[in-house]
Design a protein around this motif. Sequence first.
Motif, PDB file in Angstrom:
ATOM      1  N   ASN A 103      11.591   4.253 -14.593  1.00  0.00           N
ATOM      2  CA  ASN A 103      11.454   5.686 -14.895  1.00  0.00           C
ATOM      3  C   ASN A 103      10.143   5.972 -15.631  1.00  0.00           C
ATOM      4  N   ALA A 104       9.096   5.233 -15.276  1.00  0.00           N
ATOM      5  CA  ALA A 104       7.809   5.335 -15.967  1.00  0.00           C
ATOM      6  C   ALA A 104       6.786   6.155 -15.188  1.00  0.00           C
ATOM      7  N   VAL A 105       7.173   6.744 -14.049  1.00  0.00           N
ATOM      8  CA  VAL A 105       6.230   7.481 -13.211  1.00  0.00           C
ATOM      9  C   VAL A 105       6.873   8.781 -12.723  1.00  0.00           C
ATOM     10  N   ARG A 106       6.025   9.719 -12.278  1.00  0.00           N
ATOM     11  CA  ARG A 106       6.521  10.983 -11.728  1.00  0.00           C
ATOM     12  C   ARG A 106       6.768  10.888 -10.228  1.00  0.00           C
ATOM     13  N   SER A 107       5.957  10.088  -9.548  1.00  0.00           N
ATOM     14  CA  SER A 107       6.119   9.885  -8.110  1.00  0.00           C
ATOM     15  C   SER A 107       5.459   8.577  -7.739  1.00  0.00           C
ATOM     16  N   VAL A 108       5.803   8.069  -6.556  1.00  0.00           N
ATOM     17  CA  VAL A 108       5.208   6.839  -6.035  1.00  0.00           C
ATOM     18  C   VAL A 108       4.797   7.059  -4.591  1.00  0.00           C
ATOM     19  N   THR A 109       3.593   6.609  -4.273  1.00  0.00           N
ATOM     20  CA  THR A 109       3.165   6.473  -2.888  1.00  0.00           C
ATOM     21  C   THR A 109       2.771   5.016  -2.697  1.00  0.00           C
ATOM     22  N   ALA A 110       3.544   4.298  -1.887  1.00  0.00           N
ATOM     23  CA  ALA A 110       3.359   2.856  -1.711  1.00  0.00           C
ATOM     24  C   ALA A 110       2.860   2.578  -0.300  1.00  0.00           C
ATOM     25  N   LEU A 111       1.698   1.958  -0.203  1.00  0.00           N
ATOM     26  CA  LEU A 111       1.087   1.622   1.078  1.00  0.00           C
ATOM     27  C   LEU A 111       1.345   0.151   1.367  1.00  0.00           C
ATOM     28  N   SER A 112       2.150  -0.131   2.390  1.00  0.00           N
ATOM     29  CA  SER A 112       2.529  -1.510   2.728  1.00  0.00           C
ATOM     30  C   SER A 112       2.914  -2.306   1.483  1.00  0.00           C
ATOM     31  N   PRO A 202      15.544   5.994  -9.761  1.00  0.00           N
ATOM     32  CA  PRO A 202      16.220   7.272  -9.996  1.00  0.00           C
ATOM     33  C   PRO A 202      15.980   8.262  -8.852  1.00  0.00           C
ATOM     34  N   ASP A 203      17.008   9.017  -8.519  1.00  0.00           N
ATOM     35  CA  ASP A 203      16.944   9.905  -7.354  1.00  0.00           C
ATOM     36  C   ASP A 203      15.925  11.028  -7.511  1.00  0.00           C
ATOM     37  N   ASP A 204      15.546  11.347  -8.747  1.00  0.00           N
ATOM     38  CA  ASP A 204      14.641  12.486  -8.949  1.00  0.00           C
ATOM     39  C   ASP A 204      13.164  12.085  -8.911  1.00  0.00           C
ATOM     40  N   ILE A 205      12.856  10.829  -8.594  1.00  0.00           N
ATOM     41  CA  ILE A 205      11.460  10.402  -8.457  1.00  0.00           C
ATOM     42  C   ILE A 205      11.110  10.359  -6.971  1.00  0.00           C
ATOM     43  N   PRO A 206      10.206  11.219  -6.514  1.00  0.00           N
ATOM     44  CA  PRO A 206       9.830  11.212  -5.091  1.00  0.00           C
ATOM     45  C   PRO A 206       9.104   9.923  -4.713  1.00  0.00           C
ATOM     46  N   ILE A 207       9.530   9.323  -3.624  1.00  0.00           N
ATOM     47  CA  ILE A 207       8.942   8.067  -3.150  1.00  0.00           C
ATOM     48  C   ILE A 207       8.446   8.263  -1.729  1.00  0.00           C
ATOM     49  N   THR A 208       7.218   7.862  -1.473  1.00  0.00           N
ATOM     50  CA  THR A 208       6.662   7.814  -0.124  1.00  0.00           C
ATOM     51  C   THR A 208       6.254   6.378   0.166  1.00  0.00           C
ATOM     52  N   VAL A 209       6.682   5.868   1.308  1.00  0.00           N
ATOM     53  CA  VAL A 209       6.283   4.535   1.754  1.00  0.00           C
ATOM     54  C   VAL A 209       5.562   4.697   3.085  1.00  0.00           C
ATOM     55  N   ALA A 210       4.329   4.228   3.167  1.00  0.00           N
ATOM     56  CA  ALA A 210       3.525   4.337   4.391  1.00  0.00           C
ATOM     57  C   ALA A 210       3.033   2.954   4.785  1.00  0.00           C
ATOM     58  N   TRP A 211       3.144   2.635   6.080  1.00  0.00           N
ATOM     59  CA  TRP A 211       2.820   1.284   6.555  1.00  0.00           C
ATOM     60  C   TRP A 211       1.800   1.351   7.677  1.00  0.00           C
ATOM     61  N   GLY A 212       0.753   0.556   7.566  1.00  0.00           N
ATOM     62  CA  GLY A 212      -0.238   0.485   8.639  1.00  0.00           C
ATOM     63  C   GLY A 212       0.370  -0.070   9.913  1.00  0.00           C
ATOM     64  N   SER A 213       0.147   0.611  11.021  1.00  0.00           N
ATOM     65  CA  SER A 213       0.739   0.170  12.294  1.00  0.00           C
ATOM     66  C   SER A 213       0.147  -1.155  12.768  1.00  0.00           C
ATOM     67  N   LYS A 214      -1.014  -1.553  12.209  1.00  0.00           N
ATOM     68  CA  LYS A 214      -1.662  -2.809  12.591  1.00  0.00           C
ATOM     69  C   LYS A 214      -1.733  -3.779  11.418  1.00  0.00           C
ATOM     70  N   ASP A 215      -0.783  -3.676  10.521  1.00  0.00           N
ATOM     71  CA  ASP A 215      -0.757  -4.547   9.350  1.00  0.00           C
ATOM     72  C   ASP A 215      -0.471  -5.977   9.789  1.00  0.00           C
ATOM     73  N   ALA A 216      -1.419  -6.883   9.546  1.00  0.00           N
ATOM     74  CA  ALA A 216      -1.251  -8.288   9.904  1.00  0.00           C
ATOM     75  C   ALA A 216      -0.878  -9.154   8.715  1.00  0.00           C
ATOM     76  N   MET A 217      -0.870  -8.591   7.513  1.00  0.00           N
ATOM     77  CA  MET A 217      -0.513  -9.340   6.314  1.00  0.00           C
ATOM     78  C   MET A 217       0.978  -9.216   6.017  1.00  0.00           C
ATOM     79  N   LEU A 218       1.459  -7.980   5.958  1.00  0.00           N
ATOM     80  CA  LEU A 218       2.887  -7.689   5.819  1.00  0.00           C
ATOM     81  C   LEU A 218       3.270  -6.893   7.061  1.00  0.00           C
ATOM     82  N   PRO A 219       3.684  -7.564   8.133  1.00  0.00           N
ATOM     83  CA  PRO A 219       3.850  -6.914   9.436  1.00  0.00           C
ATOM     84  C   PRO A 219       4.764  -5.697   9.383  1.00  0.00           C
TER      85      PRO A 219
END
Length: 263
Positions: A103-112, A202-219
């Motif tokens: 609960n230390a952030v307002r939102s997260v955007t995680a790329l791969s 927590p449900d009130d923290i907006p989370i976005t997860v985006a993944w590269g379609s050509k990710d060769a490190m974490l497929p």
Amino acid sequence: MAVVSLAYDRVGSGAPLVLLHGVTHRRQAWAPLVDLLAPHRELILVDLPGHGESGPLDHDGRTALTQTLDELIKLFDRLGVPRPHVAGNSLGGRLALELAALNAVRSVTALSPAGFWRANWDFAYTRAVFGTMRGIGRALEPAVPRLVHHTAGRGLMYAAVVARPSRLDPSQALGDFEAFKIAWPSYKLIVREGTVFTERIPDDIPITVAWGSKDAMLPPYQAKRAKRALPNARHLSLPGCGHVPMTDDPEQVAAVLLEGSAA
């Protein structure tokens, strides 16, 4: 408990957005996005412990993950940005999710983000890719200052992490090569502790997860596991992007970060 000195840059105006790079990278990974984001967000670009210009990880009994989270939260307090928006790539994405669970952030955007492999064997694949990059780098080191000036050379060095080496600036490529060497001892500590992400956010923290379609490190199949683990998050694909998408398509990635931190 020792305090690690974290190097950072602070630029722009608006709601604070902390940017966290991946393992063996550095805060300059976000440079292609700065001009696109700075008119809308106050950006805080951080070198993780043991990376870039930051101090090393301490051998004080804490795990590398716990130590890094502690130091980031302390940095937020020192900078006067409690619960900022946070975006991260790879390890940085995992750290952003862990911060959300605290609960230390307002939102997260995680790329791969790291932490969504199926079993030990596919985490072993990722470690093998890093090992290959390390071996190639050591073999090519005398020629690297020349190789970075050619798309084929940058492709040889960074095929595992970028889909479009022609868009990787030569000076950025050379700096990333040096950063990889600096961070290698910390990489070994971090992967030794590699675990799957299992925390509840927590449900009130907006989370976005985006993944590269050509990710060769974490497929990209790992994006499906992330979707099951984080059913309330917004899940996106980044068409044409590799594991480190910031140079592959700065405009697309900047738009995702702005939307993810708009709450």
